[in-house]
Design a protein around this motif. Structure first.
Motif, PDB file in Angstrom:
ATOM      1  N   ASP A 159       0.819  -1.219   0.000  1.00 33.00           N
ATOM      2  CA  ASP A 159       0.000   0.000   0.000  1.00 33.00           C
ATOM      3  C   ASP A 159       0.849   1.265   0.000  1.00 33.00           C
ATOM      4  O   ASP A 159       0.387   2.330  -0.431  1.00 33.00           O
ATOM      5  N   THR A 160       2.069   1.158   0.508  1.00 30.39           N
ATOM      6  CA  THR A 160       2.972   2.314   0.526  1.00 30.39           C
ATOM      7  C   THR A 160       4.021   2.218  -0.580  1.00 30.39           C
ATOM      8  O   THR A 160       5.031   2.911  -0.543  1.00 30.39           O
ATOM      9  N   LYS A 161       3.742   1.325  -1.543  1.00 32.22           N
ATOM     10  CA  LYS A 161       4.621   1.135  -2.701  1.00 32.22           C
ATOM     11  C   LYS A 161       6.033   0.717  -2.291  1.00 32.22           C
ATOM     12  O   LYS A 161       7.031   1.127  -2.892  1.00 32.22           O
ATOM     13  N   CYS A 162       6.090  -0.116  -1.264  1.00 33.31           N
ATOM     14  CA  CYS A 162       7.361  -0.708  -0.835  1.00 33.31           C
ATOM     15  C   CYS A 162       7.320  -2.211  -1.066  1.00 33.31           C
ATOM     16  O   CYS A 162       6.272  -2.780  -1.355  1.00 33.31           O
ATOM     17  N   ASP A 163       8.477  -2.836  -0.913  1.00 33.38           N
ATOM     18  CA  ASP A 163       8.583  -4.264  -1.201  1.00 33.38           C
ATOM     19  C   ASP A 163       8.403  -5.150   0.019  1.00 33.38           C
ATOM     20  O   ASP A 163       8.031  -6.317  -0.114  1.00 33.38           O
ATOM     21  N   GLU A 164       8.693  -4.634   1.212  1.00 29.86           N
ATOM     22  CA  GLU A 164       8.678  -5.487   2.391  1.00 29.86           C
ATOM     23  C   GLU A 164       8.372  -4.677   3.643  1.00 29.86           C
ATOM     24  O   GLU A 164       8.657  -3.480   3.719  1.00 29.86           O
ATOM     25  N   SER A 165       7.728  -5.333   4.602  1.00 29.17           N
ATOM     26  CA  SER A 165       7.552  -4.774   5.948  1.00 29.17           C
ATOM     27  C   SER A 165       8.549  -5.438   6.878  1.00 29.17           C
ATOM     28  O   SER A 165       8.720  -6.671   6.844  1.00 29.17           O
ATOM     29  N   ILE A 166       9.190  -4.647   7.704  1.00 29.58           N
ATOM     30  CA  ILE A 166      10.098  -5.170   8.727  1.00 29.58           C
ATOM     31  C   ILE A 166       9.393  -5.056  10.067  1.00 29.58           C
ATOM     32  O   ILE A 166       8.993  -3.963  10.475  1.00 29.58           O
ATOM     33  N   PHE A 167       9.221  -6.185  10.742  1.00 29.22           N
ATOM     34  CA  PHE A 167       8.451  -6.232  11.975  1.00 29.22           C
ATOM     35  C   PHE A 167       9.275  -5.770  13.178  1.00 29.22           C
ATOM     36  O   PHE A 167      10.449  -6.140  13.325  1.00 29.22           O
ATOM     37  N   ILE A 168       8.607  -4.987  14.054  1.00 28.47           N
ATOM     38  CA  ILE A 168       9.215  -4.503  15.287  1.00 28.47           C
ATOM     39  C   ILE A 168       8.348  -4.971  16.456  1.00 28.47           C
ATOM     40  O   ILE A 168       7.144  -4.702  16.483  1.00 28.47           O
ATOM     41  N   ARG A 169       8.955  -5.659  17.418  1.00 25.42           N
ATOM     42  CA  ARG A 169       8.242  -6.117  18.618  1.00 25.42           C
ATOM     43  C   ARG A 169       8.936  -5.531  19.849  1.00 25.42           C
ATOM     44  O   ARG A 169      10.086  -5.883  20.137  1.00 25.42           O
ATOM     45  N   ASN A 170       8.245  -4.640  20.544  1.00 28.43           N
ATOM     46  CA  ASN A 170       8.835  -3.992  21.726  1.00 28.43           C
ATOM     47  C   ASN A 170      10.184  -3.371  21.408  1.00 28.43           C
ATOM     48  O   ASN A 170      11.167  -3.540  22.141  1.00 28.43           O
ATOM     49  N   ASP A 171      10.243  -2.647  20.304  1.00 30.79           N
ATOM     50  CA  ASP A 171      11.420  -1.918  19.821  1.00 30.79           C
ATOM     51  C   ASP A 171      12.523  -2.833  19.286  1.00 30.79           C
ATOM     52  O   ASP A 171      13.589  -2.368  18.897  1.00 30.79           O
ATOM     53  N   ILE A 172      12.285  -4.136  19.238  1.00 32.59           N
ATOM     54  CA  ILE A 172      13.267  -5.082  18.707  1.00 32.59           C
ATOM     55  C   ILE A 172      12.854  -5.506  17.305  1.00 32.59           C
ATOM     56  O   ILE A 172      11.697  -5.866  17.070  1.00 32.59           O
ATOM     57  N   VAL A 173      13.796  -5.454  16.377  1.00 31.89           N
ATOM     58  CA  VAL A 173      13.546  -5.923  15.018  1.00 31.89           C
ATOM     59  C   VAL A 173      13.521  -7.449  15.032  1.00 31.89           C
ATOM     60  O   VAL A 173      14.478  -8.083  15.508  1.00 31.89           O
ATOM     61  N   THR A 174      12.450  -8.040  14.527  1.00 32.86           N
ATOM     62  CA  THR A 174      12.370  -9.499  14.480  1.00 32.86           C
ATOM     63  C   THR A 174      12.729 -10.005  13.070  1.00 32.86           C
ATOM     64  O   THR A 174      13.820 -10.521  12.860  1.00 32.86           O
ATOM     65  N   GLU A 175      11.835  -9.812  12.114  1.00 31.07           N
ATOM     66  CA  GLU A 175      12.087 -10.273  10.739  1.00 31.07           C
ATOM     67  C   GLU A 175      11.151  -9.528   9.805  1.00 31.07           C
ATOM     68  O   GLU A 175      10.405  -8.642  10.221  1.00 31.07           O
ATOM     69  N   GLY A 176      11.165  -9.890   8.532  1.00 32.27           N
ATOM     70  CA  GLY A 176      10.257  -9.298   7.576  1.00 32.27           C
ATOM     71  C   GLY A 176       8.976 -10.097   7.457  1.00 32.27           C
ATOM     72  O   GLY A 176       8.852 -11.190   8.026  1.00 32.27           O
ATOM     73  N   SER A 177       8.013  -9.584   6.707  1.00 30.92           N
ATOM     74  CA  SER A 177       6.740 -10.286   6.559  1.00 30.92           C
ATOM     75  C   SER A 177       6.918 -11.629   5.847  1.00 30.92           C
ATOM     76  O   SER A 177       6.130 -12.547   6.047  1.00 30.92           O
ATOM     77  N   SER A 178       7.961 -11.744   5.019  1.00 33.65           N
ATOM     78  CA  SER A 178       8.244 -13.034   4.362  1.00 33.65           C
ATOM     79  C   SER A 178       9.749 -13.253   4.217  1.00 33.65           C
ATOM     80  O   SER A 178      10.175 -14.011   3.343  1.00 33.65           O
ATOM     81  N   THR A 179      10.531 -12.597   5.073  1.00 36.32           N
ATOM     82  CA  THR A 179      11.990 -12.669   4.954  1.00 36.32           C
ATOM     83  C   THR A 179      12.646 -12.606   6.332  1.00 36.32           C
ATOM     84  O   THR A 179      12.021 -12.187   7.316  1.00 36.32           O
ATOM     85  N   ASN A 180      13.906 -13.003   6.388  1.00 34.88           N
ATOM     86  CA  ASN A 180      14.743 -12.714   7.551  1.00 34.88           C
ATOM     87  C   ASN A 180      15.489 -11.412   7.302  1.00 34.88           C
ATOM     88  O   ASN A 180      15.702 -11.019   6.156  1.00 34.88           O
ATOM     89  N   VAL A 181      15.859 -10.723   8.375  1.00 35.71           N
ATOM     90  CA  VAL A 181      16.462  -9.394   8.273  1.00 35.71           C
ATOM     91  C   VAL A 181      17.827  -9.379   8.966  1.00 35.71           C
ATOM     92  O   VAL A 181      17.995  -9.955  10.047  1.00 35.71           O
ATOM     93  N   TYR A 182      18.782  -8.670   8.339  1.00 33.06           N
ATOM     94  CA  TYR A 182      20.131  -8.521   8.874  1.00 33.06           C
ATOM     95  C   TYR A 182      20.529  -7.056   8.779  1.00 33.06           C
ATOM     96  O   TYR A 182      20.126  -6.355   7.847  1.00 33.06           O
ATOM     97  N   ILE A 183      21.340  -6.612   9.730  1.00 35.27           N
ATOM     98  CA  ILE A 183      21.984  -5.316   9.577  1.00 35.27           C
ATOM     99  C   ILE A 183      23.493  -5.531   9.562  1.00 35.27           C
ATOM    100  O   ILE A 183      24.005  -6.529  10.093  1.00 35.27           O
ATOM    101  N   VAL A 184      24.188  -4.595   8.932  1.00 36.50           N
ATOM    102  CA  VAL A 184      25.642  -4.625   8.883  1.00 36.50           C
ATOM    103  C   VAL A 184      26.158  -3.340   9.522  1.00 36.50           C
ATOM    104  O   VAL A 184      25.694  -2.241   9.188  1.00 36.50           O
ATOM    105  N   LYS A 185      27.083  -3.492  10.457  1.00 34.66           N
ATOM    106  CA  LYS A 185      27.724  -2.341  11.084  1.00 34.66           C
ATOM    107  C   LYS A 185      29.216  -2.632  11.193  1.00 34.66           C
ATOM    108  O   LYS A 185      29.606  -3.667  11.735  1.00 34.66           O
ATOM    109  N   ASN A 186      30.017  -1.730  10.628  1.00 33.68           N
ATOM    110  CA  ASN A 186      31.478  -1.892  10.640  1.00 33.68           C
ATOM    111  C   ASN A 186      31.907  -3.251  10.096  1.00 33.68           C
ATOM    112  O   ASN A 186      32.813  -3.901  10.621  1.00 33.68           O
TER     113      ASN A 186
END
Length: 282
Positions: A159-186
């Motif tokens: 609806d917002t013309k994006c490809d994926e929703s990233i789920f947040i539970r109590n300020d913690i990132v869990t996963e996407g609506s149909s994907t796993n999620v990773y961040i990269v830092k340093n």
């Protein structure tokens, strides 16, 4: 042709009973397995997870993993699938509609194969995402047919013309609506630990194995929405999306708005795993 129980049948011959518990309760489990160059990718791992999911909802697979492998191979060949996927689901079967399990369970299996191209342009250019509250139940580790929370998350992204929703539970990132999620830092990867709040994706397992093999430090630890938005790279993975960079979240670009070095490394090594399929077959 589709697979019904342990037999291949023409789709026009198949009828699903209106009292199948998958239809009425979402009482069942499923898997999606990718096919590259006519070869299944990670079939063993998918079927082991299917067996675990069934066990977690107190259901027994109607056939052995070895028999399922054999039948799924025949299904792909019968439909001449070179690049595509197979969808396999098992419900608790047909019974009078009551919430409790039927006394005599007769699990019902259906599988079909479809041609589907790899998402190469999205893998190359990256995708956009939004964040949304994780409203799903507390057993996301079970790959069950109950996907309404995921469906609503995906629709919100569309609806917002994006490809994926990233789920947040109590300020913690869990996963996407149909994907796993990773961040990269340093140059290091963070991803939510494989517990009841996420599905331990088969592609996720391959990605983490590749990362460790390549010398990239992996932290299977939780991270916050602020850490997500401050990441050098954000990456998603799944059977159908493979390894795909996220270049924008909630309208804010990730880092410089371009796919990053770690994502490219993971993609390159993932392609090598796909190429191994053909070498092993030959």
């Amino acid at each position: 042709m589709i697979l019904v129980q342990d037999q291949l049948k023409d789709q026009s011959e198949v009828r699903i009973d209106i009292e199948d518990r998958g239809y009425q309760f979402g009482d069942g489990v499923y898997e999606v397995v990718r096919i590259y160059n006519g070869q299944y990718f990670g079939m063993e791992e998918h079927l082991i997870r299917l067996e675990r999911s069934a066990r977690e909802i107190q259901m027994t697979l109607p056939y052995s993993i070895e028999l399922l492998k054999e039948r799924l191979e025949k299904l792909a060949k019968a439909n001449d699938i070179r690049d595509g996927h197979v969808y396999l689901q098992i419900t608790r079967g047909v019974a009078e509609r009551t919430h409790q399990f039927p006394l005599q369970q007769a699990p019902f299996l259906v599988a079909y194969a479809r041609k589907s191209p790899r998402p190469l342009s999205k893998m190359k250019d990256g995708i956009t995402a939004i964040t949304t509250e994780d409203i799903r139940w507390l057993r996301c580790d079970i790959k069950s047919l109950n996907l309404l929370g995921n469906v609503l998350g995906k629709q919100k992204a569309m609806d917002t013309k994006c490809d994926e929703s990233i789920f947040i539970r109590n300020d913690i990132v869990t996963e996407g609506s149909s994907t796993n999620v990773y961040i990269v830092k340093n140059g290091e990867i963070w991803t939510h630990p494989a517990n009841n709040f996420i599905l331990n994706g088969i592609t996720r397992q391959v990605v983490l194995d590749i990362a460790k093999e390549t010398g990239i430090t992996v932290h299977e630890e939780t991270f916050t929405k602020n850490e997500l938005m401050d990441a050098d790279e954000v990456i998603i993975s799944s059977t159908t999306m493979e390894v795909t960079p996220v270049i924008s979240i909630d309208g804010t670009q990730v880092s410089n708005g371009e796919p990053g070095k770690v994502a490219r490394t993971l993609q390159e090594k993932f392609n090598e795993r796909i190429a191994q399929l053909q070498r092993v077959k030959n």
